[in-house]
Design a protein around this motif. Sequence first.
Motif, short mmCIF file in Angstrom:
data_model
loop_
_atom_site.label_atom_id
_atom_site.label_comp_id
_atom_site.label_asym_id
_atom_site.label_seq_id
_atom_site.Cartn_x
_atom_site.Cartn_y
_atom_site.Cartn_z
N PRO A 71 0.81 -1.22 0.00
CA PRO A 71 0.00 0.00 0.00
C PRO A 71 0.84 1.27 0.00
O PRO A 71 0.45 2.27 -0.61
CB PRO A 71 -0.82 -0.10 1.29
CG PRO A 71 -0.46 -1.35 1.96
CD PRO A 71 0.49 -2.11 1.13
N ALA A 72 2.01 1.22 0.67
CA ALA A 72 2.88 2.40 0.66
C ALA A 72 3.32 2.72 -0.76
O ALA A 72 3.41 3.88 -1.16
CB ALA A 72 4.09 2.16 1.56
N LEU A 73 3.57 1.66 -1.54
CA LEU A 73 3.98 1.84 -2.94
C LEU A 73 2.82 2.40 -3.76
O LEU A 73 3.01 3.29 -4.60
CB LEU A 73 4.42 0.48 -3.50
CG LEU A 73 5.25 0.50 -4.78
CD1 LEU A 73 6.52 1.30 -4.60
CD2 LEU A 73 5.58 -0.93 -5.21
N GLY A 76 2.53 6.01 -3.01
CA GLY A 76 3.57 6.85 -3.59
C GLY A 76 3.66 6.80 -5.10
O GLY A 76 3.94 7.80 -5.75
N ALA A 77 3.40 5.62 -5.69
CA ALA A 77 3.68 5.45 -7.12
C ALA A 77 2.44 5.12 -7.95
O ALA A 77 2.52 5.03 -9.17
CB ALA A 77 4.75 4.37 -7.31
N GLY A 78 1.31 4.89 -7.31
CA GLY A 78 0.09 4.62 -8.06
C GLY A 78 0.01 3.20 -8.60
O GLY A 78 0.50 2.25 -7.95
N GLY A 291 -3.65 1.90 0.02
CA GLY A 291 -2.79 3.02 -0.37
C GLY A 291 -3.61 4.14 -0.99
O GLY A 291 -3.40 5.32 -0.69
N PHE A 292 -4.56 3.76 -1.86
CA PHE A 292 -5.43 4.77 -2.48
C PHE A 292 -6.40 5.35 -1.46
O PHE A 292 -6.73 6.52 -1.50
CB PHE A 292 -6.21 4.17 -3.65
CG PHE A 292 -5.40 4.04 -4.93
CD1 PHE A 292 -4.06 4.41 -4.95
CD2 PHE A 292 -5.98 3.58 -6.11
CE1 PHE A 292 -3.31 4.29 -6.11
CE2 PHE A 292 -5.23 3.46 -7.27
CZ PHE A 292 -3.89 3.82 -7.27
N MET A 293 -6.85 4.49 -0.53
CA MET A 293 -7.74 4.99 0.51
C MET A 293 -7.02 6.05 1.34
O MET A 293 -7.62 7.06 1.73
CB MET A 293 -8.20 3.85 1.42
CG MET A 293 -9.10 2.84 0.72
SD MET A 293 -9.56 1.51 1.86
CE MET A 293 -10.08 0.23 0.72
N ALA A 294 -5.72 5.82 1.58
CA ALA A 294 -4.94 6.80 2.35
C ALA A 294 -4.84 8.11 1.59
O ALA A 294 -4.84 9.19 2.21
CB ALA A 294 -3.55 6.23 2.66
N GLY A 306 7.21 6.31 4.58
CA GLY A 306 6.06 5.85 3.79
C GLY A 306 5.42 4.60 4.35
O GLY A 306 4.21 4.37 4.19
N ASN A 307 6.21 3.78 5.04
CA ASN A 307 5.68 2.52 5.56
C ASN A 307 4.65 2.72 6.67
O ASN A 307 3.97 1.78 7.07
CB ASN A 307 6.82 1.64 6.10
CG ASN A 307 7.63 1.08 4.95
OD1 ASN A 307 7.10 0.81 3.88
ND2 ASN A 307 8.93 0.91 5.16
N THR A 308 4.55 3.94 7.20
CA THR A 308 3.58 4.16 8.28
C THR A 308 2.20 4.54 7.75
O THR A 308 1.28 4.76 8.53
CB THR A 308 4.06 5.28 9.23
OG1 THR A 308 4.32 6.45 8.44
CG2 THR A 308 5.32 4.89 9.97
N ILE A 309 2.07 4.58 6.41
CA ILE A 309 0.80 4.99 5.80
C ILE A 309 -0.37 4.14 6.30
O ILE A 309 -1.40 4.68 6.73
CB ILE A 309 0.92 4.88 4.25
CG1 ILE A 309 1.57 6.13 3.71
CG2 ILE A 309 -0.43 4.70 3.59
CD1 ILE A 309 0.75 7.38 3.90
#
Lengths: 550, 103
Positions: A71-73, A76-78, A291-294, A306-309
């Motif tokens: 999710p962090a990726l 950050g990167a979509g 990740g997108f929800m964040a 980023g890992n704490t997202i």
Amino acid sequence: MDGINAVELTIVIVLFLLVTVLGFLASRWRRAESLMHLDEWGLGGRSFGSWITWFLLGGDLYTAYTFVAVPALMFGAGAAGFFAVPYTIVIYPLVFLVVIRLWSVSHVRGFVTPADFVRSRFDSPTMALLVAITGIVATMPYIALQLVGIEAILKAMGVEGDLPLIVAFIILAIYTYNSGLRAPALIAVVKDTLIYLTIIVAVIVIPSKLGGWSAIFGAAEEKFSGGAGVILPATGQLGYATLALGSALALFLYPHSITGVLAASNRDVLKRNMSALPIYSLALGFIALLGFMAIAAGTKPISTDGNTIVPVLFQQMFPSWFAGVAFAAIGIGALVPAAIMSIAAANLFTRNIYKEYLKKDATPQQEAKVAKIASLVVKLGAVLAILGLNPQFSIDLQLIGGVIILQTMPSVALGLYTRWLHRGGLIAGWFAGMATGLLLVYNIPKTAVDPETGAVSVVKEHFGGSSFALSKLGFDTKLTVYAGLIALLVNLLVAVVATLILRAMRVPEGIDGTEENDYTAQREDATVRDLPDPLASAPPGLEGGARAGR
Amino acid sequence: MASASRPPVDTPTSGVAPQRSDRSPWNWLLLVGIVLPLLVPLYNRVEPRLFNWPFFYWFQLALVAVGVITTSLVYRATRRSSSDRQAARDAIARDADAKSGGH
């Protein structure tokens, strides 16, 4: 974060204590196996039935780091971060026929590690040593990364200092020391229950709070509107496919995956699992979308980590007690693979380095003792690595780990099918692939796009990723390819050419220690035997013999 | 047996264990689950959406089902006879008994 969240921390501690008790019970269950009717769970013998294998391999392959990093990726990167889904779909049909051959030959010949197999198949202690070293080097940072997962939840809860991390790993070390693979197998059941519970709740609750899936994808669309939005740019497609394929090829070469495979009680269990394991991939798809929800929730990572997202998103969306459950799921999820990885690395060291090179006449008891100590050393090394090194460094190392473990493919995976490649060719190919892979990854910079101006800047000169731009090789294209796959092609090419040369020079090829029907042996065959339980107190033969009739 | 944790490499097994083969035309079905997810241009699009999910996302999750179905079909089609599978279960139980009885 200011202060410690007491509710979250209490829940996490209680659940951690629960799995610790389970871990210790696992070793007691072993001794009382005939009383407890655990046969149907596959825990009766040394080997595991369908259900336990599913949990074990699931815990082994889908690690805490995956749950935090994917999710962090995506954040950050979509869309590129979604590669984890095709990767974990492709893998099972890809290895469906391969793992059963590996299971059979290992159970006939008593192989416990991939290096055992290579040594016997190609009559080459040198290639076996290379496979063992590759396995250990690739596994160590993987264990350290599991700690990055635990660190992320600790940070989110506001816990400072290194002590909690050390305590968590001392617990892990003690109970795997006592009960071998059984502890992670049982804990994996708890971990999965918590993980699935978390995902189901997250997928229902979070979208409803954020205004539905259209709002979630809309926010991502807006964030990545400078690029291709929520899909891949045309130039990113080859990279996406090769990363998925390369990662899939690499995963079952890792010693810990092989340990999980060999623990299965028979071939049918493995075949069934190859069709049941993708259920985890479905869960992984939803986890990736966290990740997108964040993005939609406007989540801000703690101090640019980023890992704490995901932990922070959970805190925003869930009441404290449920965030605690979710954090425990991630934390416990780190212990399972870390335990299996340290067992696998310890076996490689004991059987393929200690017994082969350091003390050829080691008794089985000495061997078992060294394996136990090695597994402690491996875990200690991982803890020290995480305390002493920048976490970014373990992420780099893990990236390299995937590229280098792929270089054992010709000997370990192709070797299960053919002995056509000469042992000298395999060694030459390994060196060529290794050099190519490291050179490529070294030359991949990490870039960042300025959201204001759209200008691309280099954040990090080296080891910035695993997607290699083909333009660097002189091709007039913006396409990227997974570096590990290029290195593997070089490896195979060199191996084939060297094989032809060595064969023309009539260099001896050694004697194959296996026979064709070893690869299709079934559980009931007279040749098949139980493998020594990893880290068991006594190897087979001493423990009443795997097969009473022989 | 008691002394070696690894068998001598030259132990012959042909003649002891039956000759078998993992070959089956059904295995070709596995290719579907390998090739389809790697054909990125096939699904790298936003429309048609499903439940507001862009095609790229729901299609790849749907591919999980394709993977499950193809591997299950191959497993079912190449499964051994029930008596063979029973023999394997018996062997596991017998070895477990031998172990717990031996202590």
